[in-house]
Write an enzyme that holds these catalytic residues in place. Structure first.
Site, PDB file in Angstrom:
ATOM      1  N   ARG A 194      14.567   1.476   0.089  1.00 19.60           N
ATOM      2  CA  ARG A 194      15.165   2.384   1.008  1.00 19.60           C
ATOM      3  C   ARG A 194      16.833   2.217   0.821  1.00 19.60           C
ATOM      4  O   ARG A 194      17.595   2.999   0.943  1.00 19.60           O
ATOM      5  CB  ARG A 194      14.960   1.560   2.549  1.00 19.60           C
ATOM      6  CG  ARG A 194      15.535   0.282   2.858  1.00 19.60           C
ATOM      7  CD  ARG A 194      14.990  -0.039   4.112  1.00 19.60           C
ATOM      8  NE  ARG A 194      13.576  -0.704   4.190  1.00 19.60           N
ATOM      9  CZ  ARG A 194      13.043  -1.587   4.991  1.00 19.60           C
ATOM     10  NH1 ARG A 194      13.950  -1.880   5.954  1.00 19.60           N
ATOM     11  NH2 ARG A 194      11.856  -1.731   5.015  1.00 19.60           N
ATOM     12  N   ASN A 195      17.395   0.990   0.304  1.00 19.28           N
ATOM     13  CA  ASN A 195      18.500   0.737   0.054  1.00 19.28           C
ATOM     14  C   ASN A 195      19.117   1.889  -0.958  1.00 19.28           C
ATOM     15  O   ASN A 195      20.309   2.154  -0.902  1.00 19.28           O
ATOM     16  CB  ASN A 195      18.997  -0.545  -0.372  1.00 19.28           C
ATOM     17  CG  ASN A 195      18.666  -1.621   0.669  1.00 19.28           C
ATOM     18  OD1 ASN A 195      19.718  -1.949   1.613  1.00 19.28           O
ATOM     19  ND2 ASN A 195      17.603  -2.391   0.751  1.00 19.28           N
TER      20      ASN A 195
ATOM     21  N   LYS B 235      15.724  -1.040   9.399  1.00 18.89           N
ATOM     22  CA  LYS B 235      17.014  -1.493   9.019  1.00 18.89           C
ATOM     23  C   LYS B 235      17.483  -1.610   7.814  1.00 18.89           C
ATOM     24  O   LYS B 235      16.797  -1.825   6.666  1.00 18.89           O
ATOM     25  CB  LYS B 235      17.366  -2.750   9.914  1.00 18.89           C
ATOM     26  CG  LYS B 235      17.408  -2.807  11.143  1.00 18.89           C
ATOM     27  CD  LYS B 235      18.468  -1.936  11.703  1.00 18.89           C
ATOM     28  CE  LYS B 235      18.532  -1.787  13.182  1.00 18.89           C
ATOM     29  NZ  LYS B 235      19.268  -0.774  13.934  1.00 18.89           N
TER      30      LYS B 235
ATOM     31  N   GLN C  48      19.282  -3.336   4.698  1.00 17.45           N
ATOM     32  CA  GLN C  48      19.699  -4.719   4.585  1.00 17.45           C
ATOM     33  C   GLN C  48      20.844  -4.988   3.435  1.00 17.45           C
ATOM     34  O   GLN C  48      21.749  -5.671   3.580  1.00 17.45           O
ATOM     35  CB  GLN C  48      18.598  -5.527   4.068  1.00 17.45           C
ATOM     36  CG  GLN C  48      17.577  -5.465   4.890  1.00 17.45           C
ATOM     37  CD  GLN C  48      17.857  -6.370   6.137  1.00 17.45           C
ATOM     38  OE1 GLN C  48      18.583  -6.969   6.296  1.00 17.45           O
ATOM     39  NE2 GLN C  48      16.951  -5.995   7.422  1.00 17.45           N
TER      40      GLN C  48
ATOM     41  N   GLY D 181       7.450  -4.480  11.775  1.00 16.09           N
ATOM     42  CA  GLY D 181       8.021  -3.253  11.107  1.00 16.09           C
ATOM     43  C   GLY D 181       6.985  -2.779  10.025  1.00 16.09           C
ATOM     44  O   GLY D 181       5.986  -3.287  10.002  1.00 16.09           O
TER      45      GLY D 181
ATOM     46  N   LYS E 172      14.644 -10.573   3.859  1.00 14.18           N
ATOM     47  CA  LYS E 172      15.496 -10.590   2.657  1.00 14.18           C
ATOM     48  C   LYS E 172      16.952 -10.404   3.187  1.00 14.18           C
ATOM     49  O   LYS E 172      17.442  -9.512   3.695  1.00 14.18           O
ATOM     50  CB  LYS E 172      15.075  -9.264   1.730  1.00 14.18           C
ATOM     51  CG  LYS E 172      13.767  -9.563   1.143  1.00 14.18           C
ATOM     52  CD  LYS E 172      13.135  -8.497   0.417  1.00 14.18           C
ATOM     53  CE  LYS E 172      11.703  -8.914  -0.383  1.00 14.18           C
ATOM     54  NZ  LYS E 172      11.248  -7.940  -1.304  1.00 14.18           N
TER      55      LYS E 172
ATOM     56  N   TRP F 278       7.127  -3.586   6.674  1.00 19.25           N
ATOM     57  CA  TRP F 278       6.730  -4.789   5.819  1.00 19.25           C
ATOM     58  C   TRP F 278       5.939  -5.678   6.785  1.00 19.25           C
ATOM     59  O   TRP F 278       4.672  -6.125   6.409  1.00 19.25           O
ATOM     60  CB  TRP F 278       8.009  -5.429   5.415  1.00 19.25           C
ATOM     61  CG  TRP F 278       7.725  -6.646   4.517  1.00 19.25           C
ATOM     62  CD1 TRP F 278       8.464  -7.789   4.317  1.00 19.25           C
ATOM     63  CD2 TRP F 278       6.716  -6.695   3.297  1.00 19.25           C
ATOM     64  NE1 TRP F 278       8.056  -8.360   3.401  1.00 19.25           N
ATOM     65  CE2 TRP F 278       6.955  -7.949   2.630  1.00 19.25           C
ATOM     66  CE3 TRP F 278       5.712  -5.857   2.990  1.00 19.25           C
ATOM     67  CZ2 TRP F 278       6.146  -8.515   1.594  1.00 19.25           C
ATOM     68  CZ3 TRP F 278       4.885  -6.441   1.846  1.00 19.25           C
ATOM     69  CH2 TRP F 278       5.039  -7.733   1.253  1.00 19.25           C
ATOM     70  N   GLY F 279       6.343  -6.043   7.997  1.00 19.39           N
ATOM     71  CA  GLY F 279       5.429  -6.942   8.698  1.00 19.39           C
ATOM     72  C   GLY F 279       4.114  -6.407   9.033  1.00 19.39           C
ATOM     73  O   GLY F 279       3.056  -7.252   9.054  1.00 19.39           O
TER      74      GLY F 279
ATOM     75  N   LYS G  13      19.313  -8.604  -4.346  1.00 20.02           N
ATOM     76  CA  LYS G  13      18.665  -7.601  -5.078  1.00 20.02           C
ATOM     77  C   LYS G  13      18.869  -6.196  -4.230  1.00 20.02           C
ATOM     78  O   LYS G  13      19.086  -5.067  -4.656  1.00 20.02           O
ATOM     79  CB  LYS G  13      17.100  -7.565  -5.480  1.00 20.02           C
ATOM     80  CG  LYS G  13      16.133  -7.740  -4.275  1.00 20.02           C
ATOM     81  CD  LYS G  13      15.708  -6.661  -3.458  1.00 20.02           C
ATOM     82  CE  LYS G  13      14.717  -6.974  -2.621  1.00 20.02           C
ATOM     83  NZ  LYS G  13      14.036  -5.624  -1.943  1.00 20.02           N
TER      84      LYS G  13
END
Length: 350
Positions: free
Chosen positions: A270-271, A297, A299, A13, A121, A15-16, A205
């Site tokens: 994003r959160n 997604k 989290q 994704g 995370k 981060w990956g 977090k």
């Protein structure tokens, strides 16, 4: 000389793929590592072509990290078992709700002495309470596990902007090897032994960031947001002290995995963005996730739900009003305008 270590990135994704830029570059330059880095890609069709084909010919993940060229030695592999075959180092970078399925697929198919590192995370709510993602992987695969967490927004890492990160690793030799794989001039790595604390920071977090997003969406100012961040940090520390079996030092919270990651997520993650939109529009989290995150997604709410069950089972909800507020607003229909009322008699103020 020992044979070079083969690396596989399990996940592709946002981060990956950013991590693939770093790992591919370092593996290509360092003789301790095999120059070819496999990256498991959940196959999708983008503009009529397979995503793996696009990555392997254009060297760009046009779906999740557009505009950033991946090193040519990073090879996209659609078959998970094929991707991990022969790997000495496995970097897990998938949404935490999918990790059990991933582990079940590769169980018995990896090297017994492989080293694993989780960049995921989140936490898992097991029958006996808190279960860290690294624990889930360790139990299912039987391999040594470390974690990497930090103030690392993926696009900024991919752009080569200076940042820090934290590896939590109890074995010094493993920590040194993993640092060698990950560190660049612009991506600086610290290694600490309190791996459980590092991982808890990375999960919690995101819950605090949802609260920060509510704050922004409701139009509160910087003072209120600073209070939310501080109270969130105090709840993170308290949670770690309740649930970590080993030592929990204040110093670990001063690493990138702690206060730095908390700050950057509460301002740029994003959160926070989704929670702000939720507070402003009243639309559902699922709808906003689908519209705003391009397949990524969310989290924070999922982690809040798992944390809520853990705290409820231990009769500790009253000690974590910020975590409880995020859960009740996201899942029990509590009005978002009630958010600050949860904090006005916080245990920190009594």
């Amino acid at each position: 000389m020992a044979s070079p270590k083969k690396v596989c990135i399990v996940g592709s994704g946002n981060w990956g793929s950013a991590i693939a830029k770093i790992v591919g570059l370092n593996a290509g330059l360092n003789q301790r590592f095999d120059s070819t880095v496999n990256m498991w890609v959940f196959e999708e069709v983008v503009n009529g072509r397979k995503l793996t084909e696009i990555i392997n010919t254009q060297h760009e993940n046009v779906r999740y990290l557009p505009g950033h060229r991946l090193p040519e030695n990073v090879v996209a592999v659609a078959d998970l078992v094929e991707a991990v075959c022969g790997a000495d180092i496995l970097l897990f970078v998938v949404p935490h709700q999918f990790i059990s399925q991933v582990c079940d697929t590769i169980q018995g198919k990896i090297k017994a002495d492989a080293l694993g590192m989780s960049l995921i995370k989140g936490v898992d709510e097991g029958p006996d309470g808190l279960k860290l993602i690294s624990e889930v992987i360790r139990e299912k695969l039987g391999i040594s596990m470390s974690v990497l967490m930090g103030a690392n927004i993926a696009n900024e890492v991919a752009e080569g902007k200076f940042c820090e990160t934290t590896i939590g690793c109890k074995n010094k030799d493993h920590g040194s090897l993993l640092k060698e794989l990950m560190q660049t001039e612009h991506f600086r790595v610290s290694v600490v032994e309190e791996a459980d604390v590092v991982e808890i920071c990375g999960a919690l977090k995101n819950v605090v960031a949802v609260g920060a997003g509510f704050c922004d969406g409701l139009g509160y100012g910087d003072n209120t947001k600073a209070a939310v961040i501080r109270l969130g940090l105090m709840e993170m520390i308290s949670f770690a002290r309740f649930f970590c079996s080993g030592s929990v030092s204040a110093a670990t919270f001063l690493e990138s995995c702690g206060v730095a990651d908390l700050i950057t997520t509460c301002y740029g993650g994003r959160n926070r963005r989704i929670a702000e939109a939720f507070a402003k529009t009243g639309r559902s989290l699922e709808e906003l996730e689908k519209e705003m995150l391009n397949g990524q997604k969310l989290q924070g709410p999922a982690t809040a739900s798992e944390v809520h069950v853990i705290l409820k089972n231990k009769n500790l909800l009253d000690k974590f009003p910020l975590f409880s507020a995020v859960y009740e607003i996201c899942f029990e229909g509590r009005p978002v305008k009630d958010f600050i009322s949860f904090l006005q008699n916080h245990p920190q103020h009594l």
